[in-house]
Design a protein around this motif. Structure first.
Motif, PDB file in Angstrom:
ATOM      1  N   LYS A 110       0.838  -1.195   0.000  1.00  0.00           N
ATOM      2  CA  LYS A 110       0.000   0.000   0.000  1.00  0.00           C
ATOM      3  C   LYS A 110       0.868   1.237   0.000  1.00  0.00           C
ATOM      4  CE  LYS A 110      -0.745  -0.070   5.048  1.00  0.00           C
ATOM      5  NZ  LYS A 110      -1.791  -0.051   6.103  1.00  0.00           N
ATOM      6  N   LEU A 111       0.227   2.358  -0.308  1.00  0.00           N
ATOM      7  CA  LEU A 111       0.882   3.659  -0.278  1.00  0.00           C
ATOM      8  C   LEU A 111       0.702   4.263   1.099  1.00  0.00           C
ATOM      9  CD1 LEU A 111       2.303   5.869  -2.073  1.00  0.00           C
ATOM     10  CD2 LEU A 111       0.021   6.871  -2.352  1.00  0.00           C
ATOM     11  N   ILE A 112       1.799   4.769   1.659  1.00  0.00           N
ATOM     12  CA  ILE A 112       1.779   5.439   2.956  1.00  0.00           C
ATOM     13  C   ILE A 112       2.034   6.928   2.741  1.00  0.00           C
ATOM     14  CG2 ILE A 112       2.798   5.570   5.249  1.00  0.00           C
ATOM     15  CD1 ILE A 112       1.532   2.895   4.771  1.00  0.00           C
ATOM     16  N   CYS A 113       1.177   7.743   3.328  1.00  0.00           N
ATOM     17  CA  CYS A 113       1.332   9.198   3.255  1.00  0.00           C
ATOM     18  C   CYS A 113       1.585   9.750   4.639  1.00  0.00           C
ATOM     19  CB  CYS A 113       0.074   9.831   2.660  1.00  0.00           C
ATOM     20  SG  CYS A 113       0.107  11.640   2.640  1.00  0.00           S
ATOM     21  N   GLY A 114       2.752  10.376   4.831  1.00  0.00           N
ATOM     22  CA  GLY A 114       2.991  11.190   6.005  1.00  0.00           C
ATOM     23  C   GLY A 114       2.394  12.563   5.723  1.00  0.00           C
ATOM     24  N   VAL A 115       1.317  12.896   6.409  1.00  0.00           N
ATOM     25  CA  VAL A 115       0.562  14.111   6.108  1.00  0.00           C
ATOM     26  C   VAL A 115       1.258  15.324   6.733  1.00  0.00           C
ATOM     27  CG1 VAL A 115      -1.679  15.254   6.292  1.00  0.00           C
ATOM     28  CG2 VAL A 115      -1.569  12.766   6.054  1.00  0.00           C
ATOM     29  N   PRO A 116       1.486  16.383   5.963  1.00  0.00           N
ATOM     30  CA  PRO A 116       2.139  17.567   6.532  1.00  0.00           C
ATOM     31  C   PRO A 116       1.226  18.303   7.498  1.00  0.00           C
ATOM     32  CG  PRO A 116       1.436  18.018   4.290  1.00  0.00           C
ATOM     33  CD  PRO A 116       1.180  16.547   4.527  1.00  0.00           C
ATOM     34  N   ASN A 135      -2.922   7.270  13.097  1.00  0.00           N
ATOM     35  CA  ASN A 135      -3.434   6.850  11.802  1.00  0.00           C
ATOM     36  C   ASN A 135      -4.664   7.709  11.532  1.00  0.00           C
ATOM     37  OD1 ASN A 135      -4.798   5.580   9.669  1.00  0.00           O
ATOM     38  ND2 ASN A 135      -4.076   3.557  10.264  1.00  0.00           N
ATOM     39  N   LEU A 136      -4.624   8.490  10.469  1.00  0.00           N
ATOM     40  CA  LEU A 136      -5.682   9.466  10.215  1.00  0.00           C
ATOM     41  C   LEU A 136      -6.844   8.896   9.411  1.00  0.00           C
ATOM     42  CD1 LEU A 136      -3.527  12.637   9.407  1.00  0.00           C
ATOM     43  CD2 LEU A 136      -4.395  11.830  11.614  1.00  0.00           C
ATOM     44  N   GLY A 137      -6.818   7.592   9.120  1.00  0.00           N
ATOM     45  CA  GLY A 137      -7.873   6.986   8.327  1.00  0.00           C
ATOM     46  C   GLY A 137      -9.281   7.280   8.813  1.00  0.00           C
ATOM     47  N   TYR A 149      -2.786   7.067   5.893  1.00  0.00           N
ATOM     48  CA  TYR A 149      -2.304   8.408   6.228  1.00  0.00           C
ATOM     49  C   TYR A 149      -1.875   8.444   7.691  1.00  0.00           C
ATOM     50  CZ  TYR A 149      -5.203   9.422   2.116  1.00  0.00           C
ATOM     51  OH  TYR A 149      -5.776   9.410   0.861  1.00  0.00           O
ATOM     52  N   PHE A 150      -0.657   8.927   7.931  1.00  0.00           N
ATOM     53  CA  PHE A 150      -0.149   9.040   9.294  1.00  0.00           C
ATOM     54  C   PHE A 150       0.251  10.479   9.603  1.00  0.00           C
ATOM     55  CE2 PHE A 150       0.830   4.405   9.043  1.00  0.00           C
ATOM     56  CZ  PHE A 150       0.181   4.029  10.200  1.00  0.00           C
ATOM     57  N   TYR A 151       0.114  10.827  10.875  1.00  0.00           N
ATOM     58  CA  TYR A 151       0.672  12.080  11.404  1.00  0.00           C
ATOM     59  C   TYR A 151       1.491  11.703  12.636  1.00  0.00           C
ATOM     60  CZ  TYR A 151       0.834  17.036  12.763  1.00  0.00           C
ATOM     61  OH  TYR A 151       1.244  18.319  13.081  1.00  0.00           O
ATOM     62  N   GLY A 152       2.525  10.907  12.371  1.00  0.00           N
ATOM     63  CA  GLY A 152       3.368  10.390  13.437  1.00  0.00           C
ATOM     64  C   GLY A 152       2.821   9.089  14.006  1.00  0.00           C
ATOM     65  N   ILE A 153       3.726   8.174  14.329  1.00  0.00           N
ATOM     66  CA  ILE A 153       3.348   6.919  14.983  1.00  0.00           C
ATOM     67  C   ILE A 153       4.492   6.496  15.895  1.00  0.00           C
ATOM     68  CG2 ILE A 153       4.138   5.636  12.936  1.00  0.00           C
ATOM     69  CD1 ILE A 153       2.115   3.452  13.705  1.00  0.00           C
ATOM     70  N   ASP A 154       4.158   6.129  17.105  1.00  0.00           N
ATOM     71  CA  ASP A 154       5.171   5.775  18.099  1.00  0.00           C
ATOM     72  C   ASP A 154       5.913   4.505  17.685  1.00  0.00           C
ATOM     73  OD1 ASP A 154       6.656   6.037  20.382  1.00  0.00           O
ATOM     74  OD2 ASP A 154       5.021   5.608  21.780  1.00  0.00           O
ATOM     75  N   PHE A 155       7.048   4.269  18.344  1.00  0.00           N
ATOM     76  CA  PHE A 155       7.815   3.056  18.067  1.00  0.00           C
ATOM     77  C   PHE A 155       6.916   1.833  18.231  1.00  0.00           C
ATOM     78  CE2 PHE A 155      11.479   5.806  19.387  1.00  0.00           C
ATOM     79  CZ  PHE A 155      12.168   5.727  18.191  1.00  0.00           C
ATOM     80  N   HIS A 156       6.914   0.972  17.218  1.00  0.00           N
ATOM     81  CA  HIS A 156       6.055  -0.200  17.215  1.00  0.00           C
ATOM     82  C   HIS A 156       6.703  -1.308  16.397  1.00  0.00           C
ATOM     83  CE1 HIS A 156       5.157   1.796  13.424  1.00  0.00           C
ATOM     84  NE2 HIS A 156       4.701   0.646  12.969  1.00  0.00           N
ATOM     85  N   GLN A 157       6.210  -2.503  16.550  1.00  0.00           N
ATOM     86  CA  GLN A 157       6.590  -3.646  15.732  1.00  0.00           C
ATOM     87  C   GLN A 157       5.491  -3.883  14.700  1.00  0.00           C
ATOM     88  OE1 GLN A 157       6.659  -6.577  18.915  1.00  0.00           O
ATOM     89  NE2 GLN A 157       8.866  -6.301  19.236  1.00  0.00           N
ATOM     90  N   ASP A 158       5.841  -4.341  13.520  1.00  0.00           N
ATOM     91  CA  ASP A 158       4.794  -4.639  12.542  1.00  0.00           C
ATOM     92  C   ASP A 158       4.026  -5.903  12.898  1.00  0.00           C
ATOM     93  OD1 ASP A 158       5.023  -2.351  10.991  1.00  0.00           O
ATOM     94  OD2 ASP A 158       6.702  -3.180   9.859  1.00  0.00           O
TER      95      ASP A 158
END
Length: 309
Positions: A110-116, A135-137, A149-158
């Motif tokens: 998928k496409l990931i967008c870091g939203v400004p 996650n701004l979905g 769409y993300f506006y930052g995401i904390d340290f995580h494992q997939d």
């Protein structure tokens, strides 16, 4: 996406994942091809404030689940030909094949967008401030939910999205344009995979040389922090238990990247990823992967370590 039928497969991706939890593809992928795909995407989509519901629209019918790309609602499904620069690249397919076997399968792309920041409505910034996963979905208009769409995401494992699944897959990330320090690049914590799967939000404390990461069972590991920056075509892959995250996009434009999850076949038990997993000191799967959400899927925790990075 399949590995070449002949030719040498480097052991470097396997040794890199054993030693540090990630591998950066030497030389990256074709930057011109990345630029062509980027141009096609931007012809179809603007990534400004028009993406978002109004506060009133959201509150009238809040939806926190089922808002990410899915089969039949995934922008990348339009670009099979343009994705050949990733899926048919000889160096990349050799690296992935060395880790997962030459019959590996794509679980998700998928496409990931870091939203400004300039595109996120003020009401939404206030509402999500301090959330570990922005996650701004849920706040995006339904017709645009074919991208994450993300506006930052904390340290995580997939592994976070795969309860009860063994860590038999890797993540591949490809930047479609130059990504610098202000473009929401990924922060990655070297060695963090060594503790295996742990519950999100994770037990982390920062010092001058990196992070101390604990499994809440007495195990600890020191994790140097790496910022993944690079030109168009930059490609990195990491283990399902490797911690990574991003801060909000500080630039005046979106950050667009490709994200693949790629797995070995369940019947294969002799691959590079099995050699990696044999070195881990913790579980390869979790019955619960996170405790930051309420029953509706909304954030109930206010904490974000990556903003200290």
């Amino acid at each position: 996406m399949s590995a070449p039928s002949s030719g040498p497969v480097s052991d470097l991706p396997v040794s890199d994942l054993i030693e540090r939890g990630y591998h950066v593809l030497p030389g990256g992928l074709d930057p011109a091809a990345a630029g062509r795909l980027l141009a096609r995407i931007r012809e179809l989509r603007a990534f400004g404030s028009e993406l978002f519901l109004s506060e009133e629209e959201f509150d009238a019918a809040p939806q926190y689940v089922g808002v990410n790309p899915a089969p039949g609602r995934n922008l990348l499904e339009r670009f099979d030909e343009e994705l050949a620069f990733v899926e048919r690249d000889a160096g990349l397919t050799a690296a992935v094949g060395g880790l997962l076997g030459d019959d590996y399968e794509i679980l998700l792309k998928k496409l990931i967008c870091g939203v400004p920041a300039s595109a996120v409505p003020q009401w939404l910034k206030t509402r999500i401030h301090g959330n570990p996963v922005n996650n701004l979905g849920p706040y995006v208009k339904p017709q645009y939910r074919d991208v994450t769409y993300f506006y930052g995401i904390d340290f995580h494992q997939d592994l976070i999205d795969y309860k009860d699944r063994e860590a038999d897959f890797i993540t591949l990330y490809v930047y479609l344009h130059d990504v610098g320090e202000r473009d929401a690049p990924l922060f990655l914590l070297e060695n963090s995979h060594k503790l295996g799967g742990t519950l999100f939000p994770h037990d982390l404390s920062k010092d001058e040389t990196g992070w101390t990461y604990g499994d809440r069972k007495g195990g600890q590991v020191h994790c140097p922090q790496h910022l993944l920056v690079g030109p168009a075509g930059y490609a990195a892959m990491w283990h399902a238990c490797t911690l990574h995250g991003t801060q909000p996009d500080a630039a005046d434009h979106e950050r667009l990247s490709l994200r693949y999850l790629i797995a070995r076949k369940p019947t294969r038990k002799d691959t590079g990823i099995d050699a990696v997993n044999a070195t881990l000191r913790g579980p390869l799967s979790l019955t619960a992967t996170r405790n930051d959400l309420d029953e509706a899927g909304a954030a109930k925790v206010k904490a974000n370590s990556v903003n200290e990075a």
